[in-house]
Design an enzyme around this catalytic site. Structure first.
Site, PDB file in Angstrom:
ATOM      1  N   GLN A  47      94.266 129.176 -26.398  1.00 56.95           N
ATOM      2  CA  GLN A  47      92.901 129.846 -26.903  1.00 56.95           C
ATOM      3  C   GLN A  47      92.386 130.878 -26.548  1.00 56.95           C
ATOM      4  OE1 GLN A  47      91.313 125.085 -27.108  1.00 56.95           O
ATOM      5  NE2 GLN A  47      89.914 126.318 -28.289  1.00 56.95           N
ATOM      6  N   ARG A  92      85.117 121.111 -29.013  1.00 53.49           N
ATOM      7  CA  ARG A  92      84.347 121.561 -30.331  1.00 53.49           C
ATOM      8  C   ARG A  92      82.860 121.706 -30.141  1.00 53.49           C
ATOM      9  NH1 ARG A  92      86.719 119.942 -36.074  1.00 53.49           N
ATOM     10  NH2 ARG A  92      85.824 121.560 -37.235  1.00 53.49           N
ATOM     11  N   CYS A  93      82.597 122.580 -29.101  1.00 51.30           N
ATOM     12  CA  CYS A  93      80.974 122.549 -28.708  1.00 51.30           C
ATOM     13  C   CYS A  93      80.960 123.594 -27.855  1.00 51.30           C
ATOM     14  CB  CYS A  93      81.179 121.080 -27.863  1.00 51.30           C
ATOM     15  SG  CYS A  93      79.671 120.941 -26.609  1.00 51.30           S
ATOM     16  N   GLU A  95      81.550 124.024 -35.040  1.00 46.62           N
ATOM     17  CA  GLU A  95      81.365 123.003 -34.309  1.00 46.62           C
ATOM     18  C   GLU A  95      80.402 122.058 -34.665  1.00 46.62           C
ATOM     19  OE1 GLU A  95      81.220 125.206 -30.568  1.00 46.62           O
ATOM     20  OE2 GLU A  95      78.984 124.849 -30.481  1.00 46.62           O
TER      21      GLU A  95
END
Ligand code: CDP
Length: 784
Positions: A221, A368-369, A738
């Site tokens: 990522q 996702r944060c 997110e």
């Protein structure tokens, strides 16, 4: 045909298909697993079945004799090259391959390389490792007990305590609590879970001895940051490393850390001079790669008798597993957890977090944060509901009373953040209206009289996304900005490259839309490329919903640079001064004479064929964007549940999600992001946990017991929006990806607790399974 299994780790074998599986024989798609290079060989990990054990010996002789085995690397081999340990993203260190002892089940012990992956897996089973079991520590609350085993013998500090971090005004908060008319407390666990992306982690390391160039196809990522870390840690000149991150099948934070498998594949390729592929199995992914959450939190709120909140006090124990491999900015050992005051106007707050080691897999990644914001949002939204229930106030009215008001923005929280913009009541009102809140409350009252269980849960979350600014945020010391490069070709088409990396969020569409909006070049004429460090400008990658606030902004800024140059060329072509020109999307025209104009395509052609003297040829620009602040999206989610008394089964009847991410680039993509994130939130609230038994055996290491929601479990999502632009973002956008994962767990849990509140239930820890609910009903005498 399934003929072999990997070594039984935690009693959960994972089948590997034999050569007949054509997918492994040739490239079929654009994933790392599809990369197939001539002469490529395969790596496979030997993993520890024990959670804590001393390594007595490793015997590789039998494995080496298997035809097709090329090399077996152990921790001792890596130690000779000073590579047995590697730095984590949070300045701890982590074993690449175990030396001395193992610290969690499924830890990497040896790396077998063979001509094909089946031989590598077979040979891994022949590696004989002798272990001497040590006492296991799984309960974070016992980590600092005097009789707790010291896990990290490599550290000078002979303790399992990693850090203490605190922020806020302890004394002022204390005073507010002393004087408070009302106090409420909730102890809530944000349980250890795992992003479980569609594709597991893997790489192909390809060292070319002739050119000395190392190409790594990587499930990354953050390709540039990974290139720099490979260079610094591995001592390979950075210009000789190319990281290519193709489609990676989802990331959700799981593909931000560097894993031992990547390092071993690189070492093997450097040693053997051939490409080495390592792709982990599903169980390896769940058991050993970056977990999320594992925060054990207590929140206390002090309020006056009318229900106006005054102070928030938070104490948290963070279980980091065997190594502190949290992926978060170095100034914040607990990430952005201090956004825990949420959407509410607290005068004072104090927050403290202690991190400890246990015999569990390392991680602490931002699933996702934005670095622990999910934990923070869950805690405050639970605590607000607990206090509202204690005061017998409606949770919506209680929120309304305590929201930060629109005229208070920019709003400085007592824990140091400055929220850019917001209208929390606006989003909540819309959600209440969409769901038909008043009618639902009436229905709930009626149902209760009949003994039926129905709940309504609200979560009015505030998020913080888009890291940098660079002066505050970094990953492993690399400042957090991001970049975009736009090149306009003579025929008016363009190619753009960014430092971020899409994992399915649709950057190819939305970045092209930004170029179209800023320059008037149709989105279909724009190619977007990310993920190749030899071509893309340096960037920090995609996680924590940072792409739109950073590279999205950089794209707009680069396009505006191009527009400035285009203006000079247009003035030259139209034989007027720049001041006489006006811009309308796609063309410059002479003020007062709209027919005298030059389109961006005509200007692009002139940039290579007919440009003014003294001006450089070409039409391209790069921007490295350092955001002045985070962006703070928000929203209100409302969940309506019905509970079956006989089975404890929870049915989500309705779920309304109103999000505000400022100006939206692509409503369809945003809606898709919301749907995906809500589905993950549902799974965390009701289905998922990476648990451990007292011996450190992973419970949740396969999809048989780490459950992924399917269409059957997933309700219909009803979405809505409000729009409060970010004042500092070039086109007023905030991140969004997110938000649904951050905001939704509290809505689900609040709904179930609300359904059972008349029975005296104040809190239930996630995952709220039917079994847990049924036991509560039994305990309360509702069922026998
Ligand atoms: O960093 P990541 O791409 O995961 O998150 P994001 O910036 O929240 O963007 C997710 C997707 O939604 C991207 O394709 C964005 O361009 C899009 N988006 C949008 O269309 N409008 C917004 N205001 C925010 C995001």
């Amino acid at each position: 045909m399934i003929t072999k299994t990997t070594p039984e780790v935690g009693g959960m074998g994972h089948p590997i298909k034999r050569k007949e599986d054509a997918r492994f024989l040739q490239g079929k798609g654009n994933y790392v697993d599809d990369v197939h290079l001539p002469g490529m060989v395969y790596g496979h990990m030997v993993r520890s079945p024990y959670a804590h054990a001393r390594l007595k010996s490793i015997n590789t002789e039998k494995a080496k004799q298997l035809p097709g085995v090329l090399a077996i690397i152990t921790g001792e081999d890596l130690a000779k090259a000073n590579l047995a340990w590697m730095p984590t993203l949070f300045f701890d260190k982590q074993m690449v391959l175990a030396t001395g002892k193992v610290l969690f089940q499924a830890q990497e012990v040896a790396f077998v390389v063979a001509e094909d992956q089946y031989t590598a897996a077979d040979a891994a089973e022949l590696v004989e490792v002798e272990y001497e079991e040590l006492p296991v520590l799984v309960d974070p609350y016992k980590a600092t007990d005097p009789d707790a085993p010291i896990l990290r013998e490599d550290r000078e500090e002979k303790s399992n305590h990693i850090f203490h971090w605190e922020v806020g005004d302890r004394a002022a908060t204390e005073k507010d609590f002393q004087n408070a008319a009302v106090k409420a407390t909730v102890h809530a666990i944000s349980q250890r879970c795992h992003p479980a992306p569609l594709e597991t982690c893997g790489c192909v390391a390809d060292y070319n001895k002739a050119t000395e160039k190392l190409t790594i196809y990587l499930t990354s990522q953050a390709p540039h940051a990974h290139r720099t870390l490979f260079s610094i840690v591995g001592g390979i000149p950075e210009q000789n490393i190319r990281v290519i991150s193709p489609d990676i099948g989802g990331g959700f934070g799981n593909k931000v850390p560097i894993y031992p498998g990547y390092v071993c594949a690189v070492v093997a390729s450097l040693t053997l001079g051939v490409p080495v592929k390592w792709i982990e199995t599903r169980s390896e992914n769940l058991q050993s790669t970056g977990f999320a959450r594992d925060y054990h939190m207590t929140a206390e709120i002090a309020a006056d008798e009318n229900g106006k909140v005054k102070a928030l006090r938070v104490k948290t124990l963070a279980d980091h597993g065997a190594f502190n491999a949290a992926a978060q900015p170095t100034k914040f050992p607990a990430g952005l957890f201090s956004v825990c005051t949420g959407s509410y106007d607290f005068a004072n707050s104090f927050c403290e977090v202690d991190g400890v080691y246990t015999n569990k897999a390392p991680g602490g990644i931002a699933y996702r944060c934005s670095f622990r914001i999910t934990e923070a949002a869950y805690l405050i939204e639970r605590a607000i509901d607990v206090l509202a229930a204690q005061l017998k106030m409606d949770p919506a009215e209680f929120r309304r009373k305590n929201f930060i008001q629109p005229d208070q923005f920019p709003y400085k929280t007592p824990l140091g953040w400055t929220y850019d913009s917001g209208n929390y009541e606006g989003a909540m009102n819309k959600a209440l209206e969409m769901v038909g809140y008043k009618e639902l409350r009436k229905e709930q009252e009626e149902k209760r009289k009949k003994g039926e269980l129905m709940g309504i849960g609200i979560s009015s979350f505030t998020e913080a996304v888009g890291a940098g600014p660079a002066h505050t945020f970094d990953i492993a010391g690399i400042k957090m900005f991001d970049s975009a490069e736009i090149r306009v070709h003579p025929t008016g088409k363009a190619i753009c490259r960014m430092g971020t990396k899409s994992q399915g969020q649709g950057h190819e569409t939305t970045y092209a839309q930004i170029v179209a909006q800023e320059l008037g070049i149709p989105a279909s004429d724009v190619i977007i490329e990310e993920g190749d460090t030899d071509t893309a400008p340096y960037g920090l990658g995609t996680y924590a919903s940072r792409s739109t606030p950073t590279s999205g902004a950089a794209t707009a800024m680069a396009a505006r640079k191009i527009r400035d140059k285009a203006k000079k060329i247009a003035a030259h072509l139209l034989e007027c001064s720049e001041e006489d020109l006006e811009w309308e999307t796609g063309k410059f025209f002479v003020k007062g004479a709209p027919s005298k104009s030059k389109t961006i395509q005509e200007i692009a052609f002139a940039a290579y064929t007919n440009f003014p003297e003294g001006l450089e040829a070409g039409l391209e620009a790069v921007n490295y964007y350092d955001p002045p602040n985070l962006t703070f999206p928000f929203g209100t989610y409302i969940c309506v549940t019905d509970i079956d008394k006989g089975t404890g089964e929870i049915k989500v009847r309705r779920f309304v999600a109103v999000d505000d991410c400022g100006n939206v680039i692509n409503p369809m993509i945003v809606e898709g992001q919301i749907h995906g994130g809500l589905t993950e939130g549902l799974a965390i609230a009701f289905m998922q946990m990476i648990g451990y038994d007292e011996n450190g055996n992973v419970q949740g290491g396969t999809f048989m017991d780490y459950l992924i929601p399917t269409a059957v479990e997933t309700p219909h999502w009803e979405t809505g929006s409000t729009c409060t632009p970010s004042p500092h973002h070039p086109f007023g956008a905030k991140g969004v990806g997110e938000s649904p994962n951050v905001g939704s767990p509290a809505a689900f849990v609040n709904s179930v607790v609300d359904a059972l509140s008349h029975l005296g239930v104040k809190h239930i820890d996630m995952p709220i399974t039917p079994w847990k609910v049924w036991n509560i009903l039994k305990e309360k005498g509702v069922v026998s």
